[in-house]
Design an enzyme around this catalytic site. Structure first.
Site, PDB file in Angstrom:
ATOM      1  N   LEU A  16       0.810  -1.203   0.000  1.00 12.02           N
ATOM      2  CA  LEU A  16       0.000   0.000   0.000  1.00 12.02           C
ATOM      3  C   LEU A  16       0.850   1.263   0.000  1.00 12.02           C
ATOM      4  CD1 LEU A  16      -2.731   1.405   0.164  1.00 12.02           C
ATOM      5  CD2 LEU A  16      -2.674   1.096   2.659  1.00 12.02           C
ATOM      6  N   THR A  34       9.515   7.253   2.657  1.00 10.83           N
ATOM      7  CA  THR A  34      10.534   6.577   3.448  1.00 10.83           C
ATOM      8  C   THR A  34      10.491   5.086   3.118  1.00 10.83           C
ATOM      9  OG1 THR A  34       9.269   5.952   5.440  1.00 10.83           O
ATOM     10  CG2 THR A  34      10.051   8.236   5.271  1.00 10.83           C
ATOM     11  N   ASP A  53      14.129   4.664   9.960  1.00 13.22           N
ATOM     12  CA  ASP A  53      13.674   3.645  10.886  1.00 13.22           C
ATOM     13  C   ASP A  53      12.668   4.323  11.811  1.00 13.22           C
ATOM     14  OD1 ASP A  53      13.240   1.786  12.893  1.00 13.22           O
ATOM     15  OD2 ASP A  53      15.348   1.221  13.088  1.00 13.22           O
ATOM     16  N   ASN A  80       2.181   4.374   7.454  1.00  8.49           N
ATOM     17  CA  ASN A  80       1.896   3.079   6.838  1.00  8.49           C
ATOM     18  C   ASN A  80       2.889   1.993   7.239  1.00  8.49           C
ATOM     19  OD1 ASN A  80       0.821   1.220   4.608  1.00  8.49           O
ATOM     20  ND2 ASN A  80       2.948   1.513   3.952  1.00  8.49           N
ATOM     21  N   SER A 131      -4.510   1.616   9.669  1.00  8.02           N
ATOM     22  CA  SER A 131      -4.895   0.623  10.645  1.00  8.02           C
ATOM     23  C   SER A 131      -5.326  -0.638   9.901  1.00  8.02           C
ATOM     24  CB  SER A 131      -6.013   1.167  11.548  1.00  8.02           C
ATOM     25  OG  SER A 131      -6.343   0.253  12.566  1.00  8.02           O
ATOM     26  N   TYR A 145      -0.066  -8.109  17.060  1.00  7.82           N
ATOM     27  CA  TYR A 145      -0.409  -7.215  15.946  1.00  7.82           C
ATOM     28  C   TYR A 145      -1.701  -6.468  16.273  1.00  7.82           C
ATOM     29  CZ  TYR A 145      -2.051  -5.682  11.362  1.00  7.82           C
ATOM     30  OH  TYR A 145      -2.542  -4.928  10.326  1.00  7.82           O
ATOM     31  N   LYS A 149      -2.370  -2.335  16.733  1.00  2.08           N
ATOM     32  CA  LYS A 149      -3.378  -1.602  15.971  1.00  2.08           C
ATOM     33  C   LYS A 149      -4.478  -1.048  16.878  1.00  2.08           C
ATOM     34  CE  LYS A 149      -1.583  -1.970  11.882  1.00  2.08           C
ATOM     35  NZ  LYS A 149      -0.956  -0.768  11.267  1.00  2.08           N
ATOM     36  N   THR A 180      -1.240  -8.030  -1.361  1.00  2.00           N
ATOM     37  CA  THR A 180       0.148  -7.626  -1.129  1.00  2.00           C
ATOM     38  C   THR A 180       0.892  -8.804  -0.501  1.00  2.00           C
ATOM     39  OG1 THR A 180      -0.159  -6.844   1.140  1.00  2.00           O
ATOM     40  CG2 THR A 180      -0.665  -5.288  -0.645  1.00  2.00           C
TER      41      THR A 180
END
Length: 282
Positions: A16, A34, A53, A80, A131, A145, A149, A180
């Site tokens: 994304l 980045t 980073d 992201n 998110s 994870y 989030k 992805t």
């Protein structure tokens, strides 16, 4: 869009983030991208690529400062950068837990803090927190994870209320399944315990982790370019500042509806909630 904007997007090496950078450029915007992988994005006169980073708070502030010096402003920040971790709660090591929280949660916090002085001064801007439907509900083996989030959702909801008077919008992009490498090449795995193999097979369809995947294999779902285009339309739409949560992807509405239905059924076991809900007409 009435004028070109400067978009600051993290995690642009693939998925994304890369799609967002490409679509923003296509729409005529400037992009500060980045990435940790050189050459992931093609050169473009309106594109600046830098290594960052996001776990490094000082580096986040310095990179944002340089971007403002170069472009005069940051109009849209897209947090992201992040990854997934598969592991039962008992299986997750301290190092793994700290790493995903540092990246998926605190990285977004550090960059949000870094852009806010500049956005407040210009009294405009938009912060997009990428998110997930995993920020609404939780699944076995994705607990850390989900925790990252859920934390992102929590501080961003508070943030939205704090920034209204400054003309700064906040969007939680709750993304469903995307086409992805997030679930394959980008996924990390804790060392499995045999005690959870039955549960693992029931929820994940396999007891073998990490599961084998080809380098270019994807997880199925909505094309990230479609989601990127939807995000651009949202940011430049008339109601961008009035809506905190944005469901992204074809499966996201159904997943969130199922989570909220289950959550409400839990609360309805308390008659006080049922009475309160009736009074609130929810």
């Amino acid at each position: 869009m009435t004028h070109p904007q400067t978009w600051f997007i993290t995690g642009t090496s693939r998925g994304l983030g890369k799609a967002l950078a490409e679509e923003a450029l296509r729409a005529g915007h400037r992009v500060v991208a980045t990435t940790r992988v050189e050459g992931a994005l093609l050169e473009h006169e309106r594109l600046s690529v830098c290594h960052l980073d996001v776990r490094d708070r000082q580096a986040c502030h310095e990179t944002v400062r340089k971007a403002v010096e170069q472009h005069g402003a940051i109009d849209v920040l897209v947090n992201n950068a992040g990854y997934g971790l598969v592991g039962a709660i008992e299986e997750v090591s301290e190092e793994e837990a700290r790493a995903i929280i540092d990246t998926d949660l605190l990285g977004a916090l550090w960059l949000t803090q870094a852009v806010l002085p500049f956005m407040r001064a210009q009294r405009s801007g938009h912060i997009i927190q990428v998110s997930s439907v995993g920020g609404v509900g939780a699944l076995p083996f994705f607990g850390l994870y989900n925790a990252a989030k859920w934390g992102l959702e929590g501080f961003s909801e508070a943030l939205a209320g704090e920034l209204k008077e400054f003309g700064i919008g906040v969007t939680l992009a709750e993304v469903g399944a995307m086409d992805t490498q997030w679930a394959t090449r980008s996924m990390q795995f804790s060392v499995p315990l045999a005690a959870y193999d039955d549960c693992r097979e029931r929820f994940l369809g396999t007891v073998s982790v990490p599961w084998a995947s080809e380098p270019e294999a994807t997880g199925g779902g909505t094309n990230p370019t479609e989601i990127a285009q939807d995000l651009l339309r949202h940011v430049n739409g008339a109601t961008a500042g009035d809506r905190l949560r944005l469901l992204m992807g074809s499966d996201a509405p159904g997943q969130v509806a199922a989570v909220l239905r289950q959550r409400r059924s839990d609360y309805e076991l308390d008659p006080r909630f049922t009475a309160a809900a009736a009074n609130c007409k929810i």
